[in-house]
Enzyme design. Structure first.
Site, mmCIF file in Angstrom:
data_model
loop_
_atom_site.group_PDB
_atom_site.id
_atom_site.type_symbol
_atom_site.label_atom_id
_atom_site.label_comp_id
_atom_site.label_asym_id
_atom_site.label_seq_id
_atom_site.Cartn_x
_atom_site.Cartn_y
_atom_site.Cartn_z
ATOM 1 N N SER A 2 0.848 -1.096 0.000
ATOM 2 C CA SER A 2 0.000 0.000 0.000
ATOM 3 C C SER A 2 0.895 1.157 0.000
ATOM 4 C CB SER A 2 -0.792 0.070 1.189
ATOM 5 O OG SER A 2 -0.194 -0.654 2.119
ATOM 6 N N ALA A 168 -3.226 3.613 12.549
ATOM 7 C CA ALA A 168 -4.342 3.813 11.614
ATOM 8 C C ALA A 168 -3.764 4.133 10.241
ATOM 9 C CB ALA A 168 -5.234 4.940 12.097
ATOM 10 N N LYS A 169 -4.193 3.361 9.244
ATOM 11 C CA LYS A 169 -3.690 3.611 7.885
ATOM 12 C C LYS A 169 -4.660 4.594 7.229
ATOM 13 C CE LYS A 169 -1.992 0.741 4.218
ATOM 14 N NZ LYS A 169 -0.925 1.615 3.788
ATOM 15 N N ALA A 170 -4.497 5.853 7.606
ATOM 16 C CA ALA A 170 -5.430 6.896 7.173
ATOM 17 C C ALA A 170 -4.807 7.747 6.078
ATOM 18 C CB ALA A 170 -5.787 7.784 8.362
ATOM 19 N N TYR A 174 -0.632 10.190 5.038
ATOM 20 C CA TYR A 174 0.281 10.002 3.908
ATOM 21 C C TYR A 174 0.853 11.299 3.357
ATOM 22 C CZ TYR A 174 0.020 5.100 4.099
ATOM 23 O OH TYR A 174 0.185 3.812 4.539
#
Ligand code: PMP
Length: 316
Positions: A2, A168-170, A174
């Site tokens: 990702s 948390a992959k928010a 990014y």
């Protein structure tokens, strides 16, 4: 990964939106161009989308349950919940893989808040979900697998404790990686290594960091940044092969004193690093051994149950 997808290797391809076929969105399979969202969507304005990247190897997803559980945990950390269960989403993603005839590819699952209102409050907004899949080329434009990448130690730092939930992959998180990545690319490096709020070595823009010193595999403690599923897999594989692993707090000179360095992530898999700033590193035996173990592991149908049994799921 990702991982951000603006790499040298992808720039020669047609735009991504022209390469994906059907997309699953809010319970329906749609032709890609019809899978759109409203410009007033909360997540577009405030970075409140959460997402996962999952690799597909010979038609089999690697660690689907762990990725989808992490998606739910990420949404929950941002104050909303996903109404589809992990089993329902797994079924949808396998159907999508079949419809798009993907054998080796990359799945992107994303949940976002809708256009019901633009206040900062997440609760009560509609939650949307989409799954896309495409054939995934190499992340870095390397000529052979024994070529490592170059990384620049960045001036951009990961936010400190209390700023963003690190597990948390928010999407909003990014921005930090994107700035560090762009700065590195401008100087012709493949990627960046970011430091944490205390100036200690953390991870790259979208992958975790390992290095080898005197036969010991070292990696920064992943409590200030994402504890990647690939990182957890590599630690388990290393231990099962009798390699000593030490998680700790490390500074730049610890990294520069390493004999081998590599990054781990769903997209980059195990990516050797052969240059940090102006210093050159070799691709050594521990890296080669773990890369082989990883590439065997991702193709095992029961890998997830062996690595992360249901009752001891990966910690997020
Ligand atoms: N750190 C960041 C910031 C990432 O985006 C990723 C990719 N998801 C990773 C680490 C590695 O995570 P994983 O191994 O779960 O892909």
């Amino acid at each position: 990964m990702s991982t951000p997808i603006t790499t040298a290797s992808t720039s020669a391809l047609p735009p991504l939106h022209e390469r994906v076929g059907e997309i699953w969105m809010d319970g329906r399979f749609l032709p890609g161009p019809q899978a759109n969202l409203n410009v007033l969507s909360h997540s577009l304005h405030y970075g409140t989308a959460v997402f996962e990247g999952i690799r597909v190897y010979s038609g089999l997803c690697f660690l689907p349950r762990s990725h989808l559980d992490r998606l739910a945990a990420s949404a929950s950390a941002l104050g909303y919940s996903i109404s589809y269960s992990t089993n329902e989403l797994t079924a949808a993603l396998y159907e999508l893989i079949k419809r798009n005839c993907i054998s080796d590819g990359y799945v992107r699952v994303i949940a976002w808040l809708g256009s019901d209102a633009l206040g900062l409050m997440a609760a009560d907004l509609s939650v949307h979900l989409a799954i896309s899949v495409w054939n995934w080329p190499q992340v870095h434009n390397l000529t052979d697998e024994n070529q490592g990448i170059s990384v620049l130690i960045s001036d951009v730092r990961r936010p400190g404790h209390g700023a963003l939930p690190p597990q948390a992959k928010a999407s909003g998180g990014y921005l930090v990686g994107a700035l560090a990545y762009q700065a590195a690319r401008k100087l012709n490096y493949n990627d960046s290594i970011l430091r944490d709020h205390e100036g200690l070595i953390a991870e790259s823009t979208s992958a975790n960091l390992f290095f080898v010193k005197d036969g010991i595999l070292l990696t920064p403690i992943a409590d200030r940044f994402l504890n990647g599923l690939t990182r957890q897999t590599i630690i388990r594989l290393a231990k099962s092969q009798g390699i000593s692993v030490r998680e700790g707090r490390f500074n730049e000179s610890d990294l520069m004193g390493a004999q081998e360095i590599f990054l781990t992530g769903t997209a980059v898999e195990l990516q050797p690093v052969t240059r940090v700033n102006h210093s050159v590193f070799t691709l050594g035996p521990t890296t080669i051994r773990l890369r082989k173990a990883y590439s065997e592991c991702v193709r095992k149908p029961n890998a997830e149950e062996e690595l992360f049994p249901q009752d001891q799921s990966a910690g997020f």
